[in-house]
Design a protein around this motif. Structure first.
Motif, PDB file in Angstrom:
ATOM      1  N   VAL A   1       0.375  14.879  -4.517  1.00 54.77           N
ATOM      2  CA  VAL A   1       1.448  13.478  -3.505  1.00 54.77           C
ATOM      3  C   VAL A   1       2.275  13.686  -4.409  1.00 54.77           C
ATOM      4  O   VAL A   1       2.345  13.258  -5.069  1.00 54.77           O
ATOM      5  N   ILE A   2       3.788  13.004  -2.975  1.00 52.05           N
ATOM      6  CA  ILE A   2       4.704  12.119  -3.727  1.00 52.05           C
ATOM      7  C   ILE A   2       4.692  10.740  -2.847  1.00 52.05           C
ATOM      8  O   ILE A   2       4.308  11.329  -1.803  1.00 52.05           O
ATOM      9  N   VAL A   3       4.798  10.091  -4.406  1.00 52.81           N
ATOM     10  CA  VAL A   3       4.441   8.409  -3.418  1.00 52.81           C
ATOM     11  C   VAL A   3       6.086   8.230  -3.233  1.00 52.81           C
ATOM     12  O   VAL A   3       6.617   8.526  -3.840  1.00 52.81           O
ATOM     13  N   GLN A   4       5.643   7.717  -1.464  1.00 55.84           N
ATOM     14  CA  GLN A   4       7.315   7.576  -1.090  1.00 55.84           C
ATOM     15  C   GLN A   4       7.933   5.996  -1.084  1.00 55.84           C
ATOM     16  O   GLN A   4       8.920   5.323  -1.238  1.00 55.84           O
TER      17      GLN A   4
ATOM     18  N   ARG B   1       0.435  -0.942  -0.557  1.00 57.99           N
ATOM     19  CA  ARG B   1      -0.135   0.009   0.140  1.00 57.99           C
ATOM     20  C   ARG B   1       0.352   1.108   0.068  1.00 57.99           C
ATOM     21  O   ARG B   1       1.784   0.909   0.920  1.00 57.99           O
ATOM     22  N   ALA B   2       0.298   1.971  -0.638  1.00 60.25           N
ATOM     23  CA  ALA B   2       1.306   3.348  -1.262  1.00 60.25           C
ATOM     24  C   ALA B   2       1.650   4.224   0.551  1.00 60.25           C
ATOM     25  O   ALA B   2       0.107   4.493   1.206  1.00 60.25           O
ATOM     26  N   ARG B   3       2.371   5.393   1.104  1.00 65.55           N
ATOM     27  CA  ARG B   3       3.043   6.179   1.562  1.00 65.55           C
ATOM     28  C   ARG B   3       3.669   7.204   1.151  1.00 65.55           C
ATOM     29  O   ARG B   3       4.340   6.931  -0.605  1.00 65.55           O
ATOM     30  N   GLY B   4       2.937   8.873   1.054  1.00 70.41           N
ATOM     31  CA  GLY B   4       3.421   8.934   0.609  1.00 70.41           C
ATOM     32  C   GLY B   4       3.273  11.013   1.853  1.00 70.41           C
ATOM     33  O   GLY B   4       3.011  10.904   2.217  1.00 70.41           O
ATOM     34  N   THR B   5       3.322  12.015   0.436  1.00 69.38           N
ATOM     35  CA  THR B   5       3.423  13.502   1.704  1.00 69.38           C
ATOM     36  C   THR B   5       2.581  14.074   0.685  1.00 69.38           C
ATOM     37  O   THR B   5       3.018  14.005  -0.686  1.00 69.38           O
TER      38      THR B   5
END
Ligand code: GDP
Length: 660
Positions: free
Chosen positions: A353-356, A333-337
């Motif tokens: 958002v930028i996906v990290q 699952r994605a996490r980003g800021t």
């Protein structure tokens, strides 16, 4: 940061606590967040009985009994009765221990942070203190996201570096970002159609690089202030004709604080008065010793204007990225800021958002701050819809319940219920912790500020701040905060995204606040209300102007201001595209008059989306000089394409207001 609400949080009942905790109700009743109304009465009665029963308190647990493994989340202000069971002890154990330390507490009295930590240390337990309301959220996070935390080494893949361009104003950050973007082959082929979403990715010779394209360190700092670290490297732009300047130094400090590598782009080397050697000396004096001189700072000479040195710069960035080995797993699952977010007509809340890590997909349930929702669409930096976004990829996300804050963490939650529960738990916490500090009762307006300072009083400037997007709101707030001195404090009565409304005026009036608008305007009704209520509205489109003014006011040197007198406004009814002429807006003049050659602003829901001048003005087929209120007209626009029905075209003149 705003302090927590003062004076002990008259205990609120814990959220339907973990297994084994004591009944949560207590005298005074109050909140009962996880409350189950039908059981309430029964619970209360039982608790009263417990209180009468001294054995309950003196039932000690053997001191060698095990304590829970791992981190135990404890709300600040917990009582002995809350704390004991969480650590596999009784309330009596807590009370006895504290008594031995010289602290007399009852079972239902709030404990200080120190007391809680002391007791935990005694047991060898690991506790994390959280604010009231944060507990529910922390538990949810632990419950739903714990398995996401592990990152298997073999799943890690190289990811593009995320780069921020910083430097002194006018040293060429914007132009450099534009030039870099133009190097992208694919974008070039597509006719260079790009969408500004706050960040973009270029493919340079098969290597991907991500650039945050809101240049400047304000946004960078604002992000970091919120605990978000998005940037991997900083490109420090220094103009060769100007050398190291105050904001260059600030940028160096910020990059150092973030512990990210700095690559120096010595720009404007095309200029006759360029002196790159001096720049190298100046940065070396600041501890950035160029590679050419035996140090480890990469420096590249460029001319953003002529496009020279850009390839060299990109090549160095790629090499550095290879050395730094930026990696992330595309699995899971994605996490980003969130870089920035705002409300858009027709699209609702949108967030860049930028996906990290992981992969963000259309249809994913996501949560960012207190915003939650299902991803309706993802749009990349070319304006194309995409199905998914991989690590380091910036995308515009549609489908959230509200615009999150810049710097918020975005997480894919598995299912919508989880996303919603978490979002709402946060919203609840934000409400409980009263995000906005109370306005100062003795607050001064901008004009009166200096007087108050001179009287030797500590002056507080109350501000209602409105901005076009979340990112600039954070940046302006952050910069304003830096102007605070011992004798001048700032208090934000309201901070928000969007045009200046009547509501804002009412609030400003009630709290003697000055309204500051950044890239936003008051609508006519708000302006009129401001006039009769004697509320000052100051609008800016350049952050430095804004800061300069506030600083000047603090020094009692507020310069003469140019008042913008709105001379007319017209509503866009339809947009025609006429071959060889370009777009023409069919409008209805609502107030005043529209004149050819007048300065204009386009407003969409009070937010400035474009400014320029009217190039042609027509009534029916005839060119005219002026069109009065109540008539329709066609307004020709030089280069603005994106006008929509319902937008407002406002014309204005600037007049100097002499200072009293
Ligand atoms: P920013 O404030 O750092 O974003 O600076 P801009 O990118 O807006 O550039 C400021 C001014 O410097 C503009 O007028 C640019 O055209 C000019 N400029 C930027 N790069 C160069 C360059 O390499 N050479 C020259 N001669 N001018 C440049």
């Amino acid at each position: 940061m705003a302090g927590r609400p003062g004076g002990g949080f008259a205990r609120r009942s814990g959220p339907g606590g973990p297994v084994g905790s004591s009944p949560p109700g207590r005298a005074g009743g109050g909140f009962g967040r996880g409350g189950r109304p039908p059981q309430r009465r029964a619970r209360r009665r039982r608790r009263n009985l417990e209180e009468l029963e001294p054995t309950q308190l003196t039932a000690y647990v053997p001191s060698n009994a095990p304590v829970p493994d791992g981190e135990v989340i404890v709300e600040r202000g917990s009582t002995a009765r809350d704390l004991g069971p969480k650590l596999n002890r009784s309330a009596g154990d807590v009370i006895r221990f504290l008594l031995l330390q010289g602290e007399m507490v009852t079972a239902t009295q709030s404990l200080s942070d120190d007391m809680i930590e002391l007791f935990a240390a005694e047991l060898g337990a690991d506790v994390r203190l959280v604010d009231p309301g944060e507990e529910a959220e922390a538990e949810l996070l632990a419950r739903y996201f714990e398995e996401d935390e592990e990152e298997e080494e073999e799943d890690l893949r190289p990811r593009p570096p995320v780069i921020t361009v910083m430097g002194h104003v006018d040293h060429g950050k914007t132009l450099l970002l534009d030039r870099i973007r133009q190097t992208d082959v694919v974008a070039g082929e597509a006719g260079g159609i790009t969408q500004h979403i706050g960040a973009y990715q270029v493919n340079w010779n098969g290597h991907l690089l991500t650039f945050i394209d809101t240049p400047g360190h304000e946004a960078f700092t604002a992000m970091r202030a919120r605990g978000a670290q998005v940037t991997d490297m900083v490109v420090l732009v220094v103009a060769a004709d100007d050398g190291v300047m105050p904001q260059t130094l600030e940028a160096i400090d910020h990059a150092r604080a973030a512990e990210v590598p700095i690559v120096v782009a010595v720009n404007k080397i095309d200029r006759a008065d360029a002196d790159p050697a001096r720049v190298l000396q100046q940065i070396a004096d600041r501890g950035l010793v160029p590679e050419a001189w035996g140090g480890d700072t990469i420096t590249v000479e460029v001319s953003a204007l002529q496009g020279t040195g850009i390839d060299d710069l990109l090549e160095h960035l790629i090499l550095l990225a290879e050395v730094e080995e930026y990696r992330a797993t595309p699995e899971g699952r994605a996490r980003g800021t969130v870089l920035e977010a705002n409300l858009e007509t027709g699209r609702g809340p949108v967030a860049t958002v930028i996906v990290q890590r992981g992969t963000l997909r259309v249809g994913d349930a996501v949560v960012a701050g207190s915003a939650w929702g299902k991803v309706k669409a993802l749009i990349d930096d070319r304006g194309d819809q995409v199905k998914e976004a991989l690590p380091s990829m910036p995308v515009l996300l549609l489908g959230l319940s509200e615009p999150p804050q810049a710097g918020d963490e975005l997480r894919a939650a598995g299912d919508l219920t989880t996303a919603r529960t978490l979002g709402e738990a946060r919203a609840q916490r934000f409400r409980l912790s009263g995000h906005l500090p109370a306005p100062s009762a003795t607050g001064a307006r901008l004009e009166d500020l200096f007087e108050q300072i001179q009287r030797g009083e500590t002056a507080t400037l109350n501000i209602v701040l409105k901005a076009d997007v979340q990112g600039s709101l954070e940046a302006v707030t952050e910069s304003l905060r830096k102007l605070e001195r011992d004798d001048v404090k700032l208090s934000f009565v309201r901070r928000g995204v969007g045009g200046i409304s009547e509501n804002d005026i009412t609030l400003a009036k009630a709290s003697t606040a000055t309204i500051i608008g950044f890239n936003v305007r008051p609508d006519r009704r708000a302006r009129e209300l401001a006039e009769v209520s004697d509320v000052e509205i100051r609008t800016y489109e350049v952050i430095y102007k804004l800061l300069e003014d506030i600083e000047a006011a603090m020094l009692g040197m507020l310069a003469p201001t140019y008042e913008e007198v709105v001379t007319g406004d017209a509503e866009v009814r339809q947009v025609f595209r006429i071959p060889r002429v370009g777009p023409v807006a069919g409008c209805y003049v609502q107030n005043g008059a529209i004149r050819r050659g007048a300065k204009v602003r386009f407003l969409r829901e009070g937010v400035i989306i474009w400014r320029g001048t009217i190039t042609s003005l027509k009534r029916h087929k005839d060119d005219v000089r002026e069109v009065q209120a109540g008539f329709e007209c066609g307004i020709g626009l030089s280069d603005f394409q994106d006008l929509k029905e319902g937008d407002v075209i406002e014309t204005f003149e600037e007049r100097e207001i002499p200072r009293a």
